[in-house]
Scaffold this motif. Sequence first.
Motif, short mmCIF file in Angstrom:
data_model
loop_
_atom_site.label_atom_id
_atom_site.label_comp_id
_atom_site.label_asym_id
_atom_site.label_seq_id
_atom_site.Cartn_x
_atom_site.Cartn_y
_atom_site.Cartn_z
N ALA A 124 6.37 105.21 45.34
CA ALA A 124 7.26 104.35 46.13
C ALA A 124 7.73 103.14 45.33
O ALA A 124 8.90 102.73 45.41
CB ALA A 124 6.55 103.90 47.40
N ILE A 125 6.83 102.56 44.53
CA ILE A 125 7.21 101.39 43.73
C ILE A 125 8.24 101.77 42.68
O ILE A 125 9.20 101.02 42.44
CB ILE A 125 5.95 100.77 43.08
CG1 ILE A 125 5.08 100.13 44.16
CG2 ILE A 125 6.33 99.75 42.01
CD1 ILE A 125 3.76 99.59 43.66
N VAL A 126 8.08 102.94 42.06
CA VAL A 126 9.08 103.41 41.09
C VAL A 126 10.44 103.57 41.76
O VAL A 126 11.49 103.20 41.21
CB VAL A 126 8.62 104.73 40.44
CG1 VAL A 126 9.76 105.36 39.63
CG2 VAL A 126 7.41 104.49 39.54
N ALA A 127 10.45 104.12 42.99
CA ALA A 127 11.70 104.27 43.73
C ALA A 127 12.33 102.91 44.00
O ALA A 127 13.56 102.76 43.89
CB ALA A 127 11.45 105.00 45.05
N CYS A 128 11.51 101.92 44.34
CA CYS A 128 12.03 100.57 44.59
C CYS A 128 12.63 99.96 43.33
O CYS A 128 13.70 99.35 43.37
CB CYS A 128 10.92 99.67 45.12
SG CYS A 128 10.31 100.11 46.76
N VAL A 129 11.93 100.14 42.20
CA VAL A 129 12.44 99.60 40.93
C VAL A 129 13.76 100.26 40.55
O VAL A 129 14.71 99.58 40.14
CB VAL A 129 11.39 99.79 39.81
CG1 VAL A 129 11.97 99.43 38.45
CG2 VAL A 129 10.15 98.94 40.10
N ARG A 130 13.85 101.58 40.71
CA ARG A 130 15.10 102.28 40.40
C ARG A 130 16.24 101.81 41.31
O ARG A 130 17.39 101.68 40.87
CB ARG A 130 14.89 103.79 40.56
CG ARG A 130 14.17 104.42 39.38
CD ARG A 130 13.66 105.81 39.73
NE ARG A 130 14.69 106.71 40.19
CZ ARG A 130 15.50 107.43 39.39
NH1 ARG A 130 15.40 107.30 38.08
NH2 ARG A 130 16.39 108.25 39.90
N TYR A 131 15.91 101.50 42.56
CA TYR A 131 16.93 101.02 43.49
C TYR A 131 17.43 99.64 43.08
O TYR A 131 18.63 99.37 43.10
CB TYR A 131 16.34 100.98 44.90
CG TYR A 131 17.28 100.40 45.92
CD1 TYR A 131 18.43 101.10 46.30
CD2 TYR A 131 17.02 99.18 46.53
CE1 TYR A 131 19.29 100.58 47.26
CE2 TYR A 131 17.88 98.66 47.47
CZ TYR A 131 19.01 99.36 47.83
OH TYR A 131 19.87 98.84 48.76
N VAL A 132 16.51 98.76 42.70
CA VAL A 132 16.91 97.41 42.28
C VAL A 132 17.77 97.48 41.03
O VAL A 132 18.81 96.81 40.93
CB VAL A 132 15.66 96.53 42.04
CG1 VAL A 132 16.05 95.21 41.38
CG2 VAL A 132 14.93 96.28 43.35
N LEU A 133 17.38 98.30 40.07
CA LEU A 133 18.12 98.39 38.81
C LEU A 133 19.50 99.03 39.00
O LEU A 133 20.38 98.86 38.15
CB LEU A 133 17.32 99.20 37.78
CG LEU A 133 16.00 98.57 37.32
CD1 LEU A 133 15.29 99.47 36.32
CD2 LEU A 133 16.25 97.20 36.71
N ALA A 134 19.69 99.74 40.09
CA ALA A 134 21.00 100.36 40.35
C ALA A 134 22.00 99.37 40.94
O ALA A 134 23.19 99.70 41.04
CB ALA A 134 20.84 101.55 41.30
N GLY A 135 21.55 98.18 41.32
CA GLY A 135 22.44 97.20 41.92
C GLY A 135 23.22 96.41 40.88
O GLY A 135 22.93 96.46 39.68
#
Length: 203
Positions: A124-135
Amino acid sequence: MSAPRGWAWGAMDAWPAWGRWTAALLAGIAMAADFWLLTQQAVLPRLIGLAVFAATLMFMMRIGQAIRRERCRPADRRYMREFLPAMLTYMVVMLYLWPLQKGMPPGALKLLLVLSPMLPIGWAIVACVRYVLAGDEMERQQHLDAIAISASIISMVSMALGFLCAARLLVLDGGLVLLFVYPSLCVVYGVVRAFLVMRARRE
């Protein structure tokens, strides 16, 4: 007859404010009912609870975007595809695997079983990091501000609880408190980021 565009699922950000907040309230009620189902000992209520949890979590993620007046982008859909299975896996592990460690003797197998929930949490944390970096740059700044403010709030609350426990004015289970640190940080972060996004839109 199809629903008006303003009330369509994909256009939830265009709903009137009372509609968005009512949907958020209903999602909160559904999540509370879901946790009640998950605490039952019978298998069927737990399975229903897992299904309700999956549907409600996805809906809460979307209504959170709608309250911030954000449309669902490809990065958002990818985040849902990655985060939702991680949370479902975590719930399954905590409901069916983690309790098995109570009757096991100390050893490597028990250690692995005790730490098994960390695998879906890491996912879940990896998913959150990928989401932040996509912004974009502004979105990343909002994420950074939100995590800094929420970390400060949780740290202050933790210090206050520590002082109360040290003075023996409050008795808390240390292990339980530690388990609530990350979920509390996530909740406060979500609230703070929503406030920052709405404030930026008003400026």
